[in-house]
Scaffold this motif. Structure first.
Motif, mmCIF file in Angstrom:
data_model
loop_
_atom_site.group_PDB
_atom_site.id
_atom_site.type_symbol
_atom_site.label_atom_id
_atom_site.label_comp_id
_atom_site.label_asym_id
_atom_site.label_seq_id
_atom_site.Cartn_x
_atom_site.Cartn_y
_atom_site.Cartn_z
ATOM 1 N N LEU A 195 0.821 -1.269 -0.053
ATOM 2 C CA LEU A 195 0.484 0.449 0.045
ATOM 3 C C LEU A 195 0.748 1.331 0.132
ATOM 4 C CD1 LEU A 195 -3.043 1.001 0.401
ATOM 5 C CD2 LEU A 195 -2.310 0.562 2.734
ATOM 6 N N ILE A 196 2.579 1.381 1.209
ATOM 7 C CA ILE A 196 2.621 2.353 0.680
ATOM 8 C C ILE A 196 3.491 2.616 -0.609
ATOM 9 C CG2 ILE A 196 5.012 3.484 2.550
ATOM 10 C CD1 ILE A 196 2.506 3.402 3.665
ATOM 11 N N GLN A 197 4.099 1.144 -1.645
ATOM 12 C CA GLN A 197 5.330 1.943 -2.404
ATOM 13 C C GLN A 197 3.883 2.676 -3.320
ATOM 14 O OE1 GLN A 197 6.264 -2.365 -3.167
ATOM 15 N NE2 GLN A 197 7.738 -1.785 -2.190
ATOM 16 N N GLY A 198 2.736 1.556 -3.131
ATOM 17 C CA GLY A 198 1.580 3.067 -4.725
ATOM 18 C C GLY A 198 1.400 3.924 -3.869
ATOM 19 N N TRP A 199 0.917 3.906 -2.837
ATOM 20 C CA TRP A 199 0.789 5.701 -2.555
ATOM 21 C C TRP A 199 1.851 6.561 -2.553
ATOM 22 C CZ3 TRP A 199 1.599 7.604 4.032
ATOM 23 C CH2 TRP A 199 1.040 8.733 3.491
ATOM 24 N N MET A 200 3.273 6.012 -1.865
ATOM 25 C CA MET A 200 3.773 7.120 -2.806
ATOM 26 C C MET A 200 4.876 7.162 -4.322
ATOM 27 S SD MET A 200 5.110 8.249 0.027
ATOM 28 C CE MET A 200 3.953 8.681 0.316
ATOM 29 N N THR A 201 4.208 6.283 -4.824
ATOM 30 C CA THR A 201 4.803 5.756 -6.455
ATOM 31 C C THR A 201 3.579 6.938 -7.343
ATOM 32 O OG1 THR A 201 5.039 3.428 -6.907
ATOM 33 C CG2 THR A 201 4.062 4.870 -8.604
ATOM 34 N N VAL A 202 1.904 7.245 -6.582
ATOM 35 C CA VAL A 202 1.299 8.533 -6.995
ATOM 36 C C VAL A 202 1.933 9.970 -6.457
ATOM 37 C CG1 VAL A 202 -0.449 9.770 -6.754
ATOM 38 C CG2 VAL A 202 -0.802 6.780 -6.816
ATOM 39 N N PHE A 203 2.158 9.941 -5.341
ATOM 40 C CA PHE A 203 2.876 11.733 -4.376
ATOM 41 C C PHE A 203 3.861 11.277 -5.591
ATOM 42 C CE2 PHE A 203 6.078 12.877 -2.053
ATOM 43 C CZ PHE A 203 5.389 13.999 -1.787
ATOM 44 N N PHE A 204 4.631 10.957 -5.643
ATOM 45 C CA PHE A 204 6.229 11.043 -6.750
ATOM 46 C C PHE A 204 6.288 11.780 -7.686
ATOM 47 C CE2 PHE A 204 8.640 8.846 -3.784
ATOM 48 C CZ PHE A 204 9.093 9.850 -2.382
ATOM 49 N N VAL A 205 5.122 10.540 -8.380
ATOM 50 C CA VAL A 205 4.592 11.348 -10.053
ATOM 51 C C VAL A 205 3.719 12.798 -9.938
ATOM 52 C CG1 VAL A 205 3.274 10.776 -12.255
ATOM 53 C CG2 VAL A 205 4.711 8.975 -10.894
ATOM 54 N N LEU A 206 3.304 13.118 -8.920
ATOM 55 C CA LEU A 206 1.687 14.457 -8.899
ATOM 56 C C LEU A 206 3.156 15.027 -8.102
ATOM 57 C CD1 LEU A 206 -0.893 12.922 -7.924
ATOM 58 C CD2 LEU A 206 -0.458 13.597 -10.020
ATOM 59 N N THR A 207 4.513 15.160 -7.790
ATOM 60 C CA THR A 207 5.435 16.184 -7.712
ATOM 61 C C THR A 207 6.224 16.670 -7.821
ATOM 62 O OG1 THR A 207 6.165 15.099 -5.567
ATOM 63 C CG2 THR A 207 4.364 16.087 -4.599
ATOM 64 N N GLY A 208 6.145 15.635 -8.762
ATOM 65 C CA GLY A 208 7.278 15.371 -10.561
ATOM 66 C C GLY A 208 8.643 15.333 -9.302
ATOM 67 N N VAL A 209 8.379 14.475 -8.901
ATOM 68 C CA VAL A 209 10.100 14.012 -8.555
ATOM 69 C C VAL A 209 10.387 12.566 -9.173
ATOM 70 C CG1 VAL A 209 10.892 12.378 -6.484
ATOM 71 C CG2 VAL A 209 10.318 14.848 -6.225
ATOM 72 N N ARG A 210 11.499 11.897 -9.926
ATOM 73 C CA ARG A 210 11.511 11.082 -10.491
ATOM 74 C C ARG A 210 12.515 10.031 -9.399
ATOM 75 N NH1 ARG A 210 14.382 12.578 -14.929
ATOM 76 N NH2 ARG A 210 15.000 15.021 -13.504
#
Length: 246
Positions: A49-64
């Motif tokens: 769950l955390i891996q999925g959440w952080m994937t969304v967070f980093f994508v939406l904030t522009g951090v690759r």
């Protein structure tokens, strides 16, 4: 130009905070529900769950993000993972970046934050660093994470964020004592560029930038003292940070 970047970084910080809170609210109910599951299933579900959440967070904030060396995590084995620490971004980068279920040593006071504290407690071993009793209890819990549950234990051996120019600050003994006493190998993990996203000496600041997490081969504690293991890992991580471009 510098003033413009400073202003934009405040805008990006507001956007990152908005994304973090709104996406956290979406995962909060599932996180509460998985609390009813028994270990080890609970922590494995939480990790996914955390891996999925952080994937969304980093994508939406522009951090690759990029990762290297995940193949060093051998199936059926668990490790003490030690990371360098330069930014508040490091925990959301490091714990979800570890391939399988893990716990992170974390400050107990952060668990008091409304709603976020629920998430924080689920993935952490909490410690009040001002209390000797709390430090002893947290050490026992970390042993349980490794030995009883078979998860990885993620630790920042510098103890706090490195705000200076030195590559790595001096390491504390805890992670290496844990490795020696449990027989678990240490996997050094190197975090790159997180301080460019959230600098340690800035307040409300966020700048989209690529980040990376590199895992080195496991370092066995066999036949080593705590001090020997600590210095070996410190030297490996320092050399890697000073000679590797990420």
């Amino acid at each position: 130009m510098r003033t413009l970047k400073y202003i934009l970084a405040r805008f990006f910080a507001f956007w990152a905070a908005l994304v973090f809170v709104s996406t956290m609210l979406l995962v909060l109910i599932p996180i509460v529900l998985i609390g009813f599951a028994a270990e080890p299933r609970r922590s494995r579900l939480f990790q996914s769950l955390i891996q999925g959440w952080m994937t969304v967070f980093f994508v939406l904030t522009g951090v690759r993000r990029s990762f290297r060396g995940r193949e060093h995590f051998r199936k059926g084995e668990n490790y003490v993972v030690v990371c360098n620490h330069r930014s508040y971004l490091d925990p959301p980068l490091s714990s979800p970046g570890i391939p399988t279920a893990n716990k992170t040593i974390a400050k107990a006071e952060m668990a008091k934050i409304p709603l976020f504290g629920i998430v924080y407690r689920r993935g952490s071993v909490l410690v009040n660093r001002k209390s000797e009793e709390s430090r002893k209890a947290s050490y026992g819990k970390m042993k349980d994470v490794l030995v009883r549950h078979g998860f990885h234990m993620c630790i920042y051996p510098e103890g706090t964020r490195n705000r200076g120019s030195e590559t790595l600050m001096k390491f504390h003994d805890g992670a290496f004592k844990l490795a020696v006493e449990t027989g678990r190998s240490v996997i050094p993990a190197l975090l790159f560029h997180s301080e460019k996203v959230m600098p340690p000496n800035e307040g409300f600041y966020f700048w989209p930038h690529r980040v990376a997490m590199h895992f080195l081969p496991p370092v066995s504690p066999a036949g080593k003292t705590v001090a020997e293991l600590r210095e070996e890992v410190h030297a490996l991580m320092t050399h890697y940070l000073e000679t590797t471009k990420a």
